[in-house]
Design a protein around this motif. Structure first.
Motif, PDB file in Angstrom:
ATOM      1  N   ASN A   2       8.595  -5.210  -2.415  1.00  0.00           N
ATOM      2  CA  ASN A   2       8.951  -4.639  -1.125  1.00  0.00           C
ATOM      3  C   ASN A   2       7.972  -5.138  -0.062  1.00  0.00           C
ATOM      4  N   THR A   3       7.984  -6.431   0.153  1.00  0.00           N
ATOM      5  CA  THR A   3       7.086  -7.013   1.146  1.00  0.00           C
ATOM      6  C   THR A   3       7.429  -6.512   2.542  1.00  0.00           C
ATOM      7  N   ARG A   4       8.709  -6.282   2.773  1.00  0.00           N
ATOM      8  CA  ARG A   4       9.154  -5.836   4.096  1.00  0.00           C
ATOM      9  C   ARG A   4       8.456  -4.536   4.500  1.00  0.00           C
ATOM     10  N   GLY A   5       8.438  -3.557   3.586  1.00  0.00           N
ATOM     11  CA  GLY A   5       7.826  -2.278   3.906  1.00  0.00           C
ATOM     12  C   GLY A   5       6.334  -2.394   4.159  1.00  0.00           C
ATOM     13  N   LEU A   6       5.664  -3.178   3.339  1.00  0.00           N
ATOM     14  CA  LEU A   6       4.225  -3.361   3.495  1.00  0.00           C
ATOM     15  C   LEU A   6       3.897  -4.051   4.811  1.00  0.00           C
ATOM     16  N   LEU A   7       4.618  -5.109   5.125  1.00  0.00           N
ATOM     17  CA  LEU A   7       4.354  -5.848   6.360  1.00  0.00           C
ATOM     18  C   LEU A   7       4.642  -4.985   7.579  1.00  0.00           C
ATOM     19  N   ASP A   8       5.711  -4.202   7.521  1.00  0.00           N
ATOM     20  CA  ASP A   8       6.052  -3.344   8.655  1.00  0.00           C
ATOM     21  C   ASP A   8       4.938  -2.319   8.889  1.00  0.00           C
ATOM     22  N   GLN A   9       4.401  -1.754   7.802  1.00  0.00           N
ATOM     23  CA  GLN A   9       3.278  -0.823   7.935  1.00  0.00           C
ATOM     24  C   GLN A   9       2.077  -1.494   8.587  1.00  0.00           C
ATOM     25  N   LEU A 148     -12.274  -6.138  -0.985  1.00  0.00           N
ATOM     26  CA  LEU A 148     -12.031  -4.987  -0.123  1.00  0.00           C
ATOM     27  C   LEU A 148     -10.590  -4.962   0.382  1.00  0.00           C
ATOM     28  N   ILE A 149     -10.100  -6.120   0.798  1.00  0.00           N
ATOM     29  CA  ILE A 149      -8.722  -6.203   1.298  1.00  0.00           C
ATOM     30  C   ILE A 149      -7.729  -5.854   0.201  1.00  0.00           C
ATOM     31  N   GLU A 150      -7.961  -6.382  -1.000  1.00  0.00           N
ATOM     32  CA  GLU A 150      -7.061  -6.069  -2.112  1.00  0.00           C
ATOM     33  C   GLU A 150      -7.063  -4.576  -2.408  1.00  0.00           C
ATOM     34  N   GLY A 151      -8.228  -3.949  -2.286  1.00  0.00           N
ATOM     35  CA  GLY A 151      -8.299  -2.506  -2.495  1.00  0.00           C
ATOM     36  C   GLY A 151      -7.463  -1.745  -1.489  1.00  0.00           C
ATOM     37  N   GLU A 152      -7.494  -2.171  -0.232  1.00  0.00           N
ATOM     38  CA  GLU A 152      -6.681  -1.520   0.791  1.00  0.00           C
ATOM     39  C   GLU A 152      -5.187  -1.730   0.529  1.00  0.00           C
ATOM     40  N   PHE A 153      -4.807  -2.933   0.111  1.00  0.00           N
ATOM     41  CA  PHE A 153      -3.400  -3.194  -0.189  1.00  0.00           C
ATOM     42  C   PHE A 153      -2.916  -2.346  -1.369  1.00  0.00           C
ATOM     43  N   LEU A 156      -1.764   0.944  -0.337  1.00  0.00           N
ATOM     44  CA  LEU A 156      -0.500   0.919   0.398  1.00  0.00           C
ATOM     45  C   LEU A 156       0.703   0.754  -0.513  1.00  0.00           C
ATOM     46  N   ASP A 157       0.550  -0.048  -1.550  1.00  0.00           N
ATOM     47  CA  ASP A 157       1.692  -0.381  -2.404  1.00  0.00           C
ATOM     48  C   ASP A 157       1.179  -0.721  -3.799  1.00  0.00           C
ATOM     49  N   ASN A 158       1.675   0.007  -4.803  1.00  0.00           N
ATOM     50  CA  ASN A 158       1.189  -0.227  -6.172  1.00  0.00           C
ATOM     51  C   ASN A 158       2.128  -1.106  -6.995  1.00  0.00           C
ATOM     52  N   ASP A 159       3.009  -1.827  -6.332  1.00  0.00           N
ATOM     53  CA  ASP A 159       3.907  -2.755  -7.018  1.00  0.00           C
ATOM     54  C   ASP A 159       3.068  -3.870  -7.647  1.00  0.00           C
ATOM     55  N   PRO A 160       3.050  -3.983  -8.986  1.00  0.00           N
ATOM     56  CA  PRO A 160       2.183  -4.993  -9.613  1.00  0.00           C
ATOM     57  C   PRO A 160       2.556  -6.422  -9.237  1.00  0.00           C
TER      58      PRO A 160
END
Length: 235
Positions: A2-9, A148-153, A156-160
Protein backbone atom coordinates in the motif's frame (compact mmCIF):
# COMPACT_ATOMS: atom_id res chain seq x y z
CA UNK A 1 2.07 -3.00 -1.04
CA UNK A 2 0.00 0.00 0.00
CA UNK A 3 2.53 2.56 -1.16
CA UNK A 4 -0.27 4.96 -2.01
CA UNK A 5 -1.44 5.25 1.60
CA UNK A 6 2.06 5.68 2.98
CA UNK A 7 3.03 8.32 0.43
CA UNK A 8 -0.20 10.24 0.96
CA UNK A 9 0.47 10.31 4.72
CA UNK A 10 4.00 11.59 4.14
CA UNK A 11 2.93 14.39 1.81
CA UNK A 12 -0.02 15.48 3.96
CA UNK A 13 2.12 15.46 7.09
CA UNK A 14 4.13 18.32 5.66
CA UNK A 15 1.36 20.76 6.62
CA UNK A 16 1.41 19.66 10.26
CA UNK A 17 5.20 19.54 10.31
CA UNK A 18 5.39 23.11 9.01
CA UNK A 19 2.83 24.36 11.52
CA UNK A 20 4.33 22.67 14.57
CA UNK A 21 8.03 23.11 13.97
CA UNK A 22 7.61 26.85 14.41
CA UNK A 23 10.64 27.91 12.43
CA UNK A 24 13.02 25.78 14.52
CA UNK A 25 13.93 23.16 11.92
CA UNK A 26 17.50 24.28 11.64
CA UNK A 27 19.43 21.87 13.83
CA UNK A 28 21.22 18.72 12.87
CA UNK A 29 19.42 15.37 13.03
CA UNK A 30 19.14 14.00 16.55
CA UNK A 31 17.82 10.84 18.11
CA UNK A 32 14.38 10.19 16.73
CA UNK A 33 14.27 13.40 14.74
CA UNK A 34 15.86 16.84 14.51
CA UNK A 35 17.29 18.95 17.27
CA UNK A 36 16.34 22.57 17.79
CA UNK A 37 12.85 22.00 19.26
CA UNK A 38 11.95 24.20 22.19
CA UNK A 39 9.71 21.96 24.27
CA UNK A 40 7.51 18.90 24.39
CA UNK A 41 4.60 20.67 22.72
CA UNK A 42 6.55 23.04 20.52
CA UNK A 43 8.74 22.41 17.51
CA UNK A 44 9.46 19.08 15.92
CA UNK A 45 9.82 17.35 19.31
CA UNK A 46 6.12 17.89 19.92
CA UNK A 47 5.27 16.51 16.52
CA UNK A 48 7.40 13.41 16.91
CA UNK A 49 5.94 12.67 20.35
CA UNK A 50 2.36 13.30 19.24
CA UNK A 51 -0.23 10.62 18.60
CA UNK A 52 -1.66 9.54 15.27
CA UNK A 53 -0.46 8.86 11.77
CA UNK A 54 0.08 12.54 10.96
CA UNK A 55 2.63 12.92 13.73
CA UNK A 56 4.43 9.73 12.76
CA UNK A 57 4.49 10.68 9.10
CA UNK A 58 5.84 14.07 10.09
CA UNK A 59 8.72 12.35 11.83
CA UNK A 60 9.51 10.26 8.79
CA UNK A 61 9.33 13.28 6.50
CA UNK A 62 11.52 15.32 8.85
CA UNK A 63 14.18 12.62 8.81
CA UNK A 64 14.06 12.43 5.03
CA UNK A 65 14.46 16.19 4.82
CA UNK A 66 17.46 16.07 7.12
CA UNK A 67 19.19 19.36 7.83
CA UNK A 68 16.82 21.48 5.76
CA UNK A 69 15.76 24.90 6.97
CA UNK A 70 12.31 26.19 7.88
CA UNK A 71 12.50 28.41 4.79
CA UNK A 72 12.81 25.28 2.69
CA UNK A 73 9.73 23.75 4.29
CA UNK A 74 7.71 26.93 3.89
CA UNK A 75 8.49 27.40 0.23
CA UNK A 76 7.68 24.02 -1.23
CA UNK A 77 4.71 21.73 -1.78
CA UNK A 78 4.90 20.17 1.66
CA UNK A 79 2.08 22.61 2.34
CA UNK A 80 -0.09 21.38 -0.53
CA UNK A 81 -1.64 18.34 1.12
CA UNK A 82 -1.08 14.94 -0.42
CA UNK A 83 -1.08 12.94 -3.59
CA UNK A 84 -4.09 14.61 -5.19
CA UNK A 85 -2.42 18.01 -4.96
CA UNK A 86 0.77 16.63 -6.49
CA UNK A 87 -1.31 15.19 -9.33
CA UNK A 88 -3.00 18.54 -9.94
CA UNK A 89 0.40 20.26 -10.22
CA UNK A 90 1.64 17.62 -12.65
CA UNK A 91 -1.58 17.87 -14.69
CA UNK A 92 -1.28 21.65 -15.01
CA UNK A 93 2.38 21.51 -15.96
CA UNK A 94 1.96 18.69 -18.45
CA UNK A 95 -1.14 20.27 -19.99
CA UNK A 96 0.58 23.64 -20.37
CA UNK A 97 3.57 21.96 -21.98
CA UNK A 98 1.33 20.08 -24.44
CA UNK A 99 -0.38 23.33 -25.41
CA UNK A 100 2.99 24.95 -26.05
CA UNK A 101 3.98 22.17 -28.45
CA UNK A 102 1.22 22.87 -30.95
CA UNK A 103 0.41 20.29 -33.62
CA UNK A 104 -1.86 17.30 -32.92
CA UNK A 105 -3.59 17.31 -29.53
CA UNK A 106 -2.17 14.40 -27.51
CA UNK A 107 -5.17 13.97 -25.22
CA UNK A 108 -5.72 14.72 -21.55
CA UNK A 109 -2.71 14.04 -19.33
CA UNK A 110 -3.24 10.89 -17.24
CA UNK A 111 -1.78 12.13 -13.97
CA UNK A 112 -2.41 10.36 -10.67
CA UNK A 113 -5.29 12.64 -9.67
CA UNK A 114 -7.40 11.11 -12.46
CA UNK A 115 -6.38 7.45 -12.57
CA UNK A 116 -7.99 4.22 -11.25
CA UNK A 117 -6.62 2.89 -7.92
CA UNK A 118 -4.33 0.25 -9.40
CA UNK A 119 -2.54 2.79 -11.54
CA UNK A 120 -2.37 5.28 -8.67
CA UNK A 121 -0.54 2.63 -6.65
CA UNK A 122 1.99 2.18 -9.47
CA UNK A 123 2.52 5.93 -9.70
CA UNK A 124 2.81 6.18 -5.90
CA UNK A 125 5.61 3.63 -5.74
CA UNK A 126 7.54 5.49 -8.43
CA UNK A 127 7.05 8.83 -6.62
CA UNK A 128 8.14 7.40 -3.26
CA UNK A 129 11.23 5.97 -4.96
CA UNK A 130 11.98 9.46 -6.30
CA UNK A 131 11.43 11.07 -2.88
CA UNK A 132 13.78 8.66 -1.11
CA UNK A 133 16.46 9.15 -3.75
CA UNK A 134 16.14 12.94 -3.67
CA UNK A 135 16.55 12.88 0.11
CA UNK A 136 19.98 11.35 -0.43
CA UNK A 137 21.07 13.92 -3.02
CA UNK A 138 22.87 16.13 -0.49
CA UNK A 139 24.67 13.17 1.06
CA UNK A 140 23.07 13.55 4.50
CA UNK A 141 21.49 10.09 4.79
CA UNK A 142 24.15 7.92 6.42
CA UNK A 143 23.75 4.46 7.97
CA UNK A 144 22.53 5.88 11.28
CA UNK A 145 19.91 8.08 9.65
CA UNK A 146 18.82 5.20 7.40
CA UNK A 147 18.08 3.15 10.53
CA UNK A 148 16.11 6.04 12.05
CA UNK A 149 14.10 6.57 8.87
CA UNK A 150 13.31 2.86 8.60
CA UNK A 151 12.11 2.94 12.20
CA UNK A 152 9.71 5.77 11.41
CA UNK A 153 8.40 3.96 8.32
CA UNK A 154 7.78 0.81 10.39
CA UNK A 155 5.54 2.83 12.70
CA UNK A 156 3.53 3.99 9.70
CA UNK A 157 3.12 0.69 7.89
CA UNK A 158 4.03 -2.83 8.99
CA UNK A 159 3.67 -4.41 5.55
CA UNK A 160 6.80 -6.60 5.30
CA UNK A 161 6.95 -6.29 1.50
CA UNK A 162 6.84 -2.51 1.72
CA UNK A 163 9.46 -2.51 4.49
CA UNK A 164 11.83 -4.66 2.40
CA UNK A 165 11.34 -2.39 -0.60
CA UNK A 166 11.99 0.76 1.44
CA UNK A 167 15.07 -0.81 3.04
CA UNK A 168 16.45 -1.59 -0.42
CA UNK A 169 15.73 1.93 -1.68
CA UNK A 170 17.31 3.62 1.33
CA UNK A 171 20.46 1.51 1.07
CA UNK A 172 21.00 1.82 -2.69
CA UNK A 173 23.73 4.09 -4.03
CA UNK A 174 22.23 7.25 -5.47
CA UNK A 175 21.58 6.56 -9.16
CA UNK A 176 19.30 8.85 -11.22
CA UNK A 177 19.17 6.26 -14.01
CA UNK A 178 17.78 3.64 -11.61
CA UNK A 179 15.17 6.11 -10.36
CA UNK A 180 14.16 7.04 -13.90
CA UNK A 181 13.56 3.41 -14.86
CA UNK A 182 10.49 3.43 -12.59
CA UNK A 183 8.74 5.95 -14.86
CA UNK A 184 6.34 3.95 -17.00
CA UNK A 185 4.69 6.96 -18.69
CA UNK A 186 5.65 10.56 -19.45
CA UNK A 187 3.12 11.72 -16.84
CA UNK A 188 4.72 9.46 -14.24
CA UNK A 189 8.12 10.92 -15.12
CA UNK A 190 6.67 14.39 -14.57
CA UNK A 191 5.26 13.43 -11.16
CA UNK A 192 8.58 11.90 -10.10
CA UNK A 193 10.46 15.04 -11.10
CA UNK A 194 7.95 17.23 -9.28
CA UNK A 195 8.33 15.17 -6.10
CA UNK A 196 12.10 15.45 -6.39
CA UNK A 197 11.91 19.24 -6.71
CA UNK A 198 9.89 19.35 -3.49
CA UNK A 199 12.54 17.41 -1.59
CA UNK A 200 15.77 19.10 -2.67
CA UNK A 201 17.29 22.53 -2.22
CA UNK A 202 17.81 23.81 -5.75
CA UNK A 203 20.44 26.29 -4.50
CA UNK A 204 22.62 23.42 -3.26
CA UNK A 205 25.10 22.43 -5.98
CA UNK A 206 24.91 18.66 -5.41
CA UNK A 207 21.13 18.67 -5.29
CA UNK A 208 20.77 20.88 -8.37
CA UNK A 209 23.15 18.58 -10.25
CA UNK A 210 21.08 15.57 -9.17
CA UNK A 211 17.86 17.20 -10.41
CA UNK A 212 19.38 18.02 -13.79
CA UNK A 213 20.70 14.48 -14.23
CA UNK A 214 17.35 12.98 -13.15
CA UNK A 215 15.53 15.12 -15.73
CA UNK A 216 17.97 13.89 -18.36
CA UNK A 217 17.45 10.25 -17.37
CA UNK A 218 13.67 10.73 -17.31
CA UNK A 219 13.99 12.14 -20.84
CA UNK A 220 12.02 15.23 -19.93
CA UNK A 221 11.75 17.79 -22.67
CA UNK A 222 13.58 20.95 -21.48
CA UNK A 223 10.37 22.95 -21.89
CA UNK A 224 8.44 20.44 -19.75
CA UNK A 225 11.20 20.48 -17.12
CA UNK A 226 10.98 24.27 -16.97
CA UNK A 227 7.18 24.16 -16.74
CA UNK A 228 7.28 21.67 -13.84
CA UNK A 229 9.71 23.91 -11.97
CA UNK A 230 7.54 26.95 -12.73
CA UNK A 231 4.45 25.24 -11.29
CA UNK A 232 6.27 24.57 -8.02
CA UNK A 233 7.44 28.18 -7.77
CA UNK A 234 3.96 29.55 -8.46
CA UNK A 235 1.97 27.17 -6.25
Amino acid sequence: MNTRGLLDQLLKSGQELLQKQGGSLTGKPGIGGLSGSTGANNGLGGLLSGAGGGALAGGAMALLLGNKTARKLGGKALTYGGLAALGVLAYKAYGNWQAQQGGVQQGEPQTLDRLPPAQVEQHSQAILKALVAAAKADGHVDARETALIEGEFQKLDNDPDLQRWLHAELNKPLDPADVARAAGTPEMASEMYLASILMVDEEHFMERAYLDELAKQLRLDPALKAELERQVRQA
